[in-house]
Scaffold this active site. Structure first.
Site, PDB file in Angstrom:
ATOM      1  N   ASP A 146      33.346  -5.041  39.770  1.00  0.00           N
ATOM      2  CA  ASP A 146      32.711  -6.560  38.908  1.00  0.00           C
ATOM      3  C   ASP A 146      33.520  -6.319  37.152  1.00  0.00           C
ATOM      4  OD1 ASP A 146      31.745  -6.797  41.505  1.00  0.00           O
ATOM      5  OD2 ASP A 146      29.286  -7.263  40.856  1.00  0.00           O
TER       6      ASP A 146
ATOM      7  N   GLY B 277      24.465   5.097  29.215  1.00  0.00           N
ATOM      8  CA  GLY B 277      25.778   5.117  28.882  1.00  0.00           C
ATOM      9  C   GLY B 277      26.323   4.911  27.792  1.00  0.00           C
TER      10      GLY B 277
ATOM     11  N   VAL C 173      22.404 -29.799  36.704  1.00  0.00           N
ATOM     12  CA  VAL C 173      21.259 -28.587  35.691  1.00  0.00           C
ATOM     13  C   VAL C 173      20.840 -28.627  33.965  1.00  0.00           C
ATOM     14  CG1 VAL C 173      19.616 -27.293  36.393  1.00  0.00           C
ATOM     15  CG2 VAL C 173      20.708 -27.962  38.457  1.00  0.00           C
TER      16      VAL C 173
ATOM     17  N   GLY D 141      23.022 -17.666  47.238  1.00  0.00           N
ATOM     18  CA  GLY D 141      22.036 -19.004  47.345  1.00  0.00           C
ATOM     19  C   GLY D 141      22.255 -19.650  48.221  1.00  0.00           C
TER      20      GLY D 141
ATOM     21  N   THR E 144      23.088  -2.370  41.852  1.00  0.00           N
ATOM     22  CA  THR E 144      23.136  -3.060  42.296  1.00  0.00           C
ATOM     23  C   THR E 144      23.102  -3.506  44.103  1.00  0.00           C
ATOM     24  OG1 THR E 144      23.676  -3.922  40.060  1.00  0.00           O
ATOM     25  CG2 THR E 144      23.252  -5.660  42.472  1.00  0.00           C
TER      26      THR E 144
ATOM     27  N   HIS F 117      37.533  -8.745  78.090  1.00  0.00           N
ATOM     28  CA  HIS F 117      36.397  -9.900  78.380  1.00  0.00           C
ATOM     29  C   HIS F 117      35.785  -9.925  79.342  1.00  0.00           C
ATOM     30  CE1 HIS F 117      36.506 -14.066  79.733  1.00  0.00           C
ATOM     31  NE2 HIS F 117      35.624 -13.772  80.614  1.00  0.00           N
TER      32      HIS F 117
ATOM     33  N   THR G 229      30.478  -0.067  35.608  1.00  0.00           N
ATOM     34  CA  THR G 229      28.475  -1.082  35.894  1.00  0.00           C
ATOM     35  C   THR G 229      28.354  -1.897  36.208  1.00  0.00           C
ATOM     36  OG1 THR G 229      29.277  -1.809  33.285  1.00  0.00           O
ATOM     37  CG2 THR G 229      27.818   0.424  33.391  1.00  0.00           C
ATOM     38  N   GLY G 230      29.229  -2.253  36.595  1.00  0.00           N
ATOM     39  CA  GLY G 230      29.005  -3.785  37.635  1.00  0.00           C
ATOM     40  C   GLY G 230      28.406  -5.182  37.074  1.00  0.00           C
TER      41      GLY G 230
ATOM     42  N   ALA H   1      30.957  -5.528  46.953  1.00  0.00           N
ATOM     43  CA  ALA H   1      31.169  -4.514  46.775  1.00  0.00           C
ATOM     44  C   ALA H   1      32.236  -3.064  47.083  1.00  0.00           C
ATOM     45  CB  ALA H   1      29.990  -4.001  47.703  1.00  0.00           C
TER      46      ALA H   1
END
Length: 461
Positions: A308, A115, A237, A185, A41, A440, A143-144, A316
């Site tokens: 994930d 898989g 929502v 978002g 992703t 600097h 697989t995230g 990531a």
């Protein structure tokens, strides 16, 4: 049946980094990924394309609104959205091609297909050319995640969709509703606002950027509002649907909102569907994340999981670190991730970045701390750049002066945060950071100056 030492399911930042490190350590490695390009992703429809659009959209916005301050008078600035998308696609292609090259260089086998675990040490790959069975001493689930779904929202992948669709709109929507005020978002909302869309952000909580330092969130919201984003916080929502080609968003206690597009960005969920976890006995928690021990071992010996799919910070670079730690543990008996020092960044303008503990968490835990804040308005380099919004905040233990957390908002904050991360990794104090000589004028002086403020001896404020 083909045999490998290690088979990794998933070719994203967790999977492909683990594969490369494992190959370096002498493993015969294979990666199973169902997409036609490697990178997961992040590289295909996440981190990389979104940053390409953020950079491109800001260049457009800057040309229209900011260059005159530097004595540059551009002609009539117009948007070529198709060319911008072409740039994004080229960036994605270059990055994914780079991963394919690294696989060849490290002699990693790539099986394109989905898989599915059959038993410990064995899985099948359902690919475009049929089904193949693989065997391995160790299997890694990498697989995230996928965009989380919101109850009551009728996704059509066109008018109402996720971040994947929002990366490829064919025209700038007149009105975009973003559901969720997290980093996804806000980043994509910023892209389309810069390009001319009216953007309304709906958030169930009473703040933006949940999980980050609340002071960062409050000040970031004010800046985003100046940029034209409209926020409706504390808004539930109830649902969203398409009527006559437009979106209708139902919210609790208020009239429905109509819009040209809706981006649902309410978080991410583990991508475990069809993996056969239940069949082989891999344990998951109540939210569907794979349960692992400190060495990323699942409940089934020989089956591991990273990234994930195991929860935690869904980043990531966190997945990559876990991938390296896992394969080093398999090879040498040692591999670790310091979860206390994982930096994060939001690539809006100004950028927002954070590492370590928030001020909110320190207060809640009753940890005594000192605080040093240095505004970019006092930075000579930031003034020269005409980019002075934001600040650097350092939190240090009141008794030991050890740095506990650093939070920044401003130009290049996503780069500056790594100075803090390195300092924290080596157990530095705020005084240590304050005594390091910085070039600097640079933006990074703001980090040094914030450390001086924490120590009670500021020079430039």
């Amino acid at each position: 049946m083909k045999r490998h030492d290690l088979v990794i399911i998933g070719g994203g930042p967790g999977g492909y980094v683990a594969a490369i490190r494992a190959a370096q350590l002498g493993f015969d490695v294979a990666v199973v990924d169902e997409n036609d390009r490697l990178g997961g992703t992040c590289l295909r429809v996440g981190c990389i394309p979104s940053k390409a659009l953020l950079e491109a959209s800001y260049r457009y916005y800057e040309a229209k609104h900011h260059l005159k301050a530097f004595g540059v008078k551009p002609g009539r600035v117009t948007l070529d959205l198709a060319a911008m998308m072409k740039h994004k696609d080229a960036v994605v292609e270059a990055n994914t091609a780079g991963i394919a090259y690294l696989f060849k260089k490290n002699k990693i086998t790539w099986y394109q297909g989905r898989g599915r675990l059959l038993e410990p040490g064995r899985l099948e790959v359902q690919g475009p050319e049929g089904t193949e069975t693989l065997a391995a001493d160790d299997i890694v689930i990498a697989t995230g995640s996928v965009p989380a779904r919101l109850k009551g929202v009728e996704y059509d992948g066109e008018v109402i969709g996720t971040s994947t669709e929002a990366l490829a709109y064919e025209k700038v929507p007149e009105h975009l509703v973003v559901i969720g005020a997290g980093y996804i978002g806000l980043e994509l909302g910023s892209v389309w606002a810069r390009l001319g869309a009216r953007v309304t952000v709906l958030e169930y909580l009473d703040r933006v950027l949940p999980g980050m330092d609340s002071e960062l969130g409050r000040k970031a919201q004010r800046l985003f509002e100046k940029q034209g984003l409209e926020f409706r916080l504390g808004t539930k929502v109830l649902g969203a649907r398409v009527e006559k080609g437009r979106a209708v968003v139902e919210v609790e206690g208020a009239d429905p909102i109509t819009a040209d597009r809706v981006l649902v960005a309410v978080g991410r969920a583990p991508n475990t569907q069809g993996l056969g976890l239940e069949a082989v006995g891999v344990e998951t928690d109540a939210r569907g994340f794979v349960v692992v021990d400190e060495h990323f071992q699942t409940s089934v010996p020989g089956i591991h999981a990273i990234g994930d799919v195991i929860g935690g910070a869904m980043l990531a670079h966190k997945a990559s670190a876990e991938g390296v730690a896992l394969v080093e543990y398999l090879a040498n008996g040692y591999g670790a991730v310091n979860y206390d020092v994982i930096p994060a960044a939001v690539f809006t303008h100004p950028e927002i970045a954070s590492v370590g503990q928030t001020e909110d968490a320190l207060k809640e835990a009753g940890v005594p701390y000192t605080k040093g804040v240095f505004p970019f308005q006092a930075s000579g380099r930031a003034r020269a750049m005409n980019d002075t919004e934001g600040f650097v905040k350092i939190l240090a233990h009141k008794e030991t002066d050890r740095i506990l957390g650093v939070h920044a908002m401003g130009p290049a904050a996503g780069e500056l945060i790594h100075e803090a991360a390195v300092a924290m990794e080596f157990g530095a104090s705020a005084e240590d950071l304050a005594r390091i000589i910085h070039v600097h004028p640079t933006l990074s002086e703001a980090v040094k100056e914030a450390a001086e403020v924490a120590g009670g001896h500021p020079i430039h404020i």
